[in-house]
Design a protein around this motif. Structure first.
Motif, PDB file in Angstrom:
ATOM      1  N   LEU A  59       0.956  -1.209   0.021  1.00 44.52           N
ATOM      2  CA  LEU A  59       0.020  -0.044  -0.007  1.00 44.52           C
ATOM      3  C   LEU A  59       0.914   1.514  -0.025  1.00 44.52           C
ATOM      4  N   HIS A  60       1.862   1.296   0.702  1.00 46.32           N
ATOM      5  CA  HIS A  60       3.050   2.505   0.772  1.00 46.32           C
ATOM      6  C   HIS A  60       4.136   1.849   0.447  1.00 46.32           C
ATOM      7  N   ALA A  61       4.993   2.789  -0.518  1.00 43.69           N
ATOM      8  CA  ALA A  61       6.332   2.437  -0.583  1.00 43.69           C
ATOM      9  C   ALA A  61       6.877   3.600  -1.326  1.00 43.69           C
ATOM     10  N   THR A  62       8.301   3.631  -1.741  1.00 42.01           N
ATOM     11  CA  THR A  62       8.979   4.607  -2.494  1.00 42.01           C
ATOM     12  C   THR A  62       9.667   4.100  -3.542  1.00 42.01           C
ATOM     13  N   GLY A  63       9.583   2.876  -3.732  1.00 46.33           N
ATOM     14  CA  GLY A  63      10.464   2.393  -5.200  1.00 46.33           C
ATOM     15  C   GLY A  63       9.280   1.777  -6.055  1.00 46.33           C
ATOM     16  N   GLU A  97      -3.624 -11.392   1.241  1.00 44.91           N
ATOM     17  CA  GLU A  97      -2.337 -11.548   1.519  1.00 44.91           C
ATOM     18  C   GLU A  97      -1.734 -10.246   2.284  1.00 44.91           C
ATOM     19  N   MET A  98      -2.604  -9.806   3.346  1.00 48.92           N
ATOM     20  CA  MET A  98      -2.128  -8.647   3.861  1.00 48.92           C
ATOM     21  C   MET A  98      -0.804  -8.786   4.770  1.00 48.92           C
ATOM     22  N   VAL A  99      -0.706 -10.246   5.047  1.00 48.17           N
ATOM     23  CA  VAL A  99       0.270 -10.646   5.976  1.00 48.17           C
ATOM     24  C   VAL A  99       1.654 -10.368   5.468  1.00 48.17           C
ATOM     25  N   ASN A 100       1.734 -10.114   4.396  1.00 46.36           N
ATOM     26  CA  ASN A 100       2.900  -9.457   3.452  1.00 46.36           C
ATOM     27  C   ASN A 100       3.578  -8.127   4.051  1.00 46.36           C
ATOM     28  N   PHE A 146     -13.657  -1.667   1.052  1.00 45.09           N
ATOM     29  CA  PHE A 146     -12.352  -2.306   1.277  1.00 45.09           C
ATOM     30  C   PHE A 146     -12.604  -3.621   1.874  1.00 45.09           C
ATOM     31  N   LEU A 147     -12.006  -4.868   1.259  1.00 44.41           N
ATOM     32  CA  LEU A 147     -11.959  -5.917   2.008  1.00 44.41           C
ATOM     33  C   LEU A 147     -10.551  -6.397   2.128  1.00 44.41           C
ATOM     34  N   MET A 148      -9.854  -6.574   3.426  1.00 42.48           N
ATOM     35  CA  MET A 148      -8.710  -6.862   3.603  1.00 42.48           C
ATOM     36  C   MET A 148      -8.412  -8.186   4.140  1.00 42.48           C
ATOM     37  N   GLY A 149      -7.675  -9.127   3.719  1.00 44.06           N
ATOM     38  CA  GLY A 149      -7.487 -10.598   4.267  1.00 44.06           C
ATOM     39  C   GLY A 149      -6.292 -10.591   4.855  1.00 44.06           C
ATOM     40  N   GLY A 150      -6.273 -11.142   6.132  1.00 42.03           N
ATOM     41  CA  GLY A 150      -5.056 -11.387   6.859  1.00 42.03           C
ATOM     42  C   GLY A 150      -5.080 -12.647   7.913  1.00 42.03           C
ATOM     43  N   THR A 151      -4.060 -12.711   8.572  1.00 45.15           N
ATOM     44  CA  THR A 151      -4.144 -13.769   9.627  1.00 45.15           C
ATOM     45  C   THR A 151      -4.126 -13.268  10.823  1.00 45.15           C
TER      46      THR A 151
END
Length: 435
Positions: A94-98, A241-244, A278-283
């Motif tokens: 969701l957020h990055a600089t590259g 895969e929000m666990v990433n 929004f649907l966000m799937g995670g552990t």
């Protein structure tokens, strides 16, 4: 049960055998989760009624998160919403600089789906639908189509990135009108977030901005407004895969992503967002770990914490977090019946006693976990049916005891090493990879 098409049957069987979620025919095998689905249908209706919604779908590996999210995706499409869906990965967040956030947006845009294009790739048809409507309006009013497009998207200029978004839509119409396929293609590339530099976008389209890492959420809001202008009822964004994010070893990178999630949560819960969900799937670790998970960010923990009055036997699905409960033995039995019906099509049907023996075998092998994470159990059952189908002389009773089923281990965080990856700004960020 509605008629099962051969294409759906093949998709279901192939996906279940591989341990992944089929994109077609989910209604033929869905069991349980009735209360959760009811709440999600309310969310879909809220989005269609100019509202907004956000849900965190939390469950163990193999518990059915992706299946549940795909089921909600199909419901949303049936209700007239547009769906954007993507899995997070080390190169998509969701957020990055590259460029990783832009990469996530580009993946979502490629997977954009509508009811008539449920498999993705629907962005061109959505844009064409809008410009066709604008052209019909222009003919009725006796005005140029470009003027009607500017008029209908005029309020976009008040939104972040909206001016260039509206200009790109106008340029798409210009390419359509003049037969300039290169211009149309460039407009679609811009809308998909595929331009890496402003220079390239200016040469191709004459616009000064692009969809970059810093503007992903702003363009999701623009896209939700645009699909409504095109005649749809709203936009639902699915992120699996929000666990990433949880696995990012750089605390700075995790915090930046959690701040972006907080911005989305605040916009949705405060009523700022419109026709957007929004649907966000995670552990559970992604949610509750106070050192690396969402709960490590105090503002998110206060918004996502469970209702303190919910105790054993009580439920509350009104909050932003939906925890997927374990399947009961009855649910799993019905699931196996549904899979049997899909694969055997009512011919030479495996008897119910074989299903009971299979479940008893699974319970003896891995215990309670085969309810909690049924993925491997389902895969083994599909393999059993395949052997019986292709070997008519074999008895099911001879195969049950030979089935080997292991508990789905999920991701073992002890197996994650820290590897320095160079970013575009010259700094190194620690990114986790499973060895």
């Amino acid at each position: 049960m509605s008629t099962l098409k051969p294409r759906e049957r093949d998709a279901i069987v192939q996906a279940l055998r591989a341990g992944v979620v089929p994109k077609l025919g989910l209604r033929h095998i869905q069991v349980g989760r009735g209360r959760e689905i009811e709440e999600m249908v309310k969310d879909v209706e809220r989005i269609a009624d100019d509202g907004a919604a956000i849900r965190f779908i939390i469950g163990e590996y193999g518990s059915g998160k992706t299946f549940f999210m795909n089921l909600i995706r199909l419901i949303a499409l049936e209700k007239g919403l547009v769906m954007m869906f993507a899995d997070l990965a080390p190169d998509r967040r969701l957020h990055a600089t590259g460029g990783q956030a832009r990469g996530l947006y580009a993946e979502m845009a490629r997977n954009l789906s509508t009811r008539t294009r449920p498999d993705g790739g629907a962005l061109p048809s959505v844009v064409e639908r809008f410009v066709s409507q604008a052209h019909r309006d222009a003919e009725q009013k006796g005005q140029p189509t470009a003027s009607v497009i500017r008029e209908r998207l005029g309020y976009f200029e008040e939104l972040t990135g909206g001016f260039d978004f509206a200009e790109v839509i106008r340029l798409f119409w210009e390419g359509h009108e003049t037969g300039d396929e290169e211009l149309k293609s460039a407009a679609l590339r811009w809308l998909r977030g595929e331009f890496a530099t402003r220079t390239d976008a200016r040469k191709a389209l004459g616009v000064r901005t692009i969809i970059d890492d810093a503007s992903v959420y702003d363009h999701l809001k623009l896209m939700s407004a645009f699909v409504c202008e095109a005649g749809y009822k709203g936009l639902l964004v699915g992120l699996d895969e929000m666990v990433n994010i949880y696995k990012l070893t750089s605390s700075r990178a995790r915090k930046a992503n959690y701040e972006q999630i907080l911005r989305i949560v605040n916009d949705v819960l405060q009523g700022t967002a419109k026709n957007l969900g929004f649907l966000m799937g995670g552990t559970p670790e992604f949610l509750m770990d106070t050192r690396r998970g969402l709960y490590s960010y105090e503002a998110l923990q206060s918004r996502l914490t469970e209702n303190t009055f919910v105790r054993e036997g009580l439920v509350d699905f009104s909050g932003p977090v939906i925890r997927l409960a374990n399947l009961s033995s009855e649910d799993l039995f019905v699931l196996l019946i549904n899979i049997r019906r899909v694969m055997q099509r009512e011919k030479n049907t495996l008897p119910d006693e074989a299903l009971e023996a299979f479940m008893a075998h699974c319970s003896g092998r891995i215990g309670e976990a085969y309810f909690r994470t049924p993925r491997n159990t389902v895969t083994a059952f599909v393999n059993l049916l395949s052997v019986l189908e292709q070997n008519p002389g074999v008895k099911w009773s001879d195969l049950i005891e030979k089935i080997e089923i292991e508990e789905d281990p999920g991701e073992d965080m002890d197996e994650i090493d820290d590897i320095a990856m160079p970013l575009s700004n010259g700094e190194d960020e620690l990114v986790s990879f499973r060895l």
